[in-house]
Enzyme design. Structure first.
Site, short mmCIF file in Angstrom:
data_model
loop_
_atom_site.label_atom_id
_atom_site.label_comp_id
_atom_site.label_asym_id
_atom_site.label_seq_id
_atom_site.Cartn_x
_atom_site.Cartn_y
_atom_site.Cartn_z
N ASN A 18 -7.36 -8.92 -1.99
CA ASN A 18 -7.15 -10.36 -2.23
C ASN A 18 -7.45 -11.16 -0.97
OD1 ASN A 18 -6.10 -11.15 -5.02
ND2 ASN A 18 -4.95 -9.28 -4.57
N ARG A 95 7.28 -7.21 2.14
CA ARG A 95 8.58 -7.50 2.73
C ARG A 95 9.22 -8.67 2.01
NH1 ARG A 95 11.22 -4.10 5.15
NH2 ARG A 95 12.42 -5.67 6.27
N HIS A 113 1.05 -12.14 -7.91
CA HIS A 113 1.77 -11.03 -8.53
C HIS A 113 0.94 -10.54 -9.72
CE1 HIS A 113 5.33 -8.68 -9.60
NE2 HIS A 113 5.06 -8.99 -10.85
N GLU A 147 14.45 -16.13 -4.61
CA GLU A 147 14.58 -15.07 -5.62
C GLU A 147 13.21 -14.44 -5.89
OE1 GLU A 147 16.09 -14.39 -10.17
OE2 GLU A 147 16.33 -16.38 -9.29
N GLU A 176 -9.48 -7.50 -10.43
CA GLU A 176 -10.72 -8.31 -10.46
C GLU A 176 -10.41 -9.77 -10.76
OE1 GLU A 176 -14.06 -7.35 -13.02
OE2 GLU A 176 -13.71 -5.23 -12.55
N GLU A 178 -7.46 -11.22 -10.24
CA GLU A 178 -6.70 -11.78 -9.10
C GLU A 178 -7.65 -12.40 -8.08
OE1 GLU A 178 -3.66 -9.25 -7.32
OE2 GLU A 178 -3.66 -8.01 -9.10
C1 GRF Z 1 -2.16 -7.05 -5.70
O1 GRF Z 1 -2.16 -6.43 -6.94
C2 GRF Z 1 -1.20 -8.21 -5.67
O2 GRF Z 1 -1.09 -8.85 -6.90
C3 GRF Z 1 0.11 -7.53 -5.33
O3 GRF Z 1 -0.23 -6.53 -4.40
C4 GRF Z 1 -1.59 -6.14 -4.61
C5 GRF Z 1 -2.29 -6.31 -3.31
O4 GRF Z 1 -3.60 -5.78 -3.37
N1 GRF Z 1 1.07 -8.49 -4.83
P1 GRF Z 1 -4.62 -6.07 -2.19
O5 GRF Z 1 -3.95 -5.61 -0.90
O6 GRF Z 1 -4.89 -7.53 -2.18
O7 GRF Z 1 -5.84 -5.27 -2.50
#
Ligand code: GRF
Length: 204
Positions: A18, A95, A113, A147, A176, A178
């Protein structure tokens, strides 16, 4: 570099795909954000190498060197302020923050997420989706609140769950998506088109 672009940091713990998608989006000088720092709580994280290869500044600091969550978050906060960061994108940052840190960055800290929140919070998200038998899952970008996985939603994208899917095939299909969704969400926030107001994402 370019005046007016929102100085953004990405926080990671792992592989950083990402992060790579966000860095790519920000290569376009007309994109409203620029990535000025990649921070990891894991020294040697794969994502740090991706950032270095892209010429983006990196910092790593292990949470294990700190006696409390608050002390670690204070150190992270200092690093972000030194880099004059205005916006934070968390991308696989493993974290949980102290409440004080989240409050300090309220409305300026995002997370991605890999489910359609509020379904399937926490970890083992794709296994939760397969166990529930949903036919559609997806991903969500949201403002971070104290939260876990509960912040106001900025953007979501749906992804089909196919017959015979495993955690691996489903997570790859969602990942993909994301990579497209996170830059779109960052653009919305950087352009001021969505704001956190009284605990809700308000669009204009
Ligand atoms: C992703 O699936 C994101 O949604 C989740 O952790 C993963 C991170 O993947 N929070 P990357 O390190 O971006 O490949």
């Amino acid at each position: 570099m370019t005046a007016g672009r929102v100085r953004t940091a990405i926080l990671i713990s792992g592989r950083g795909t990402n992060l790579a998608a966000l860095i790519n989006a920000c290569r376009d000088p007309s994109f409203p954000a620029e990535i000025v720092l990649v921070f990891s709580n894991v020294e040697g994280a794969e994502g740090l190498k991706r950032a270095e290869a892209a010429g983006v500044a990196t910092r790593a600091l292990s949470h294990k060197n700190f006696t409390s969550r608050e002390a670690f978050d204070d150190a992270v906060d200092r690093i972000l302020r030194e880099a004059k960061v205005s916006l934070i994108c968390e991308a696989g940052f493993m974290r949980i923050h102290s409440e004080a840190f989240v409050r300090r960055w309220e409305g300026r800290i995002l997370n991605i997420h890999p489910s359609l929140l509020p379904a399937f919070k926490g970890t083992k998200v794709h296994q939760q989706a397969l166990d529930a038998g949903v036919r559609v899952s997806g991903c969500t970008v949201h403002f971070i609140v104290p939260e876990l996985d509960s912040g106001p939603i900025i953007a979501q994208a749906a992804v089909p769950v196919l017959t015979g899917d495993t955690v691996e095939t489903l997570s790859a299909r969602i990942l993909e998506t994301e990579h497209k969704l996170y830059p779109e969400a960052l653009r919305l926030v950087a352009e001021g088109k969505v704001k956190l107001v009284n605990g809700r994402a308000v669009f204009s």
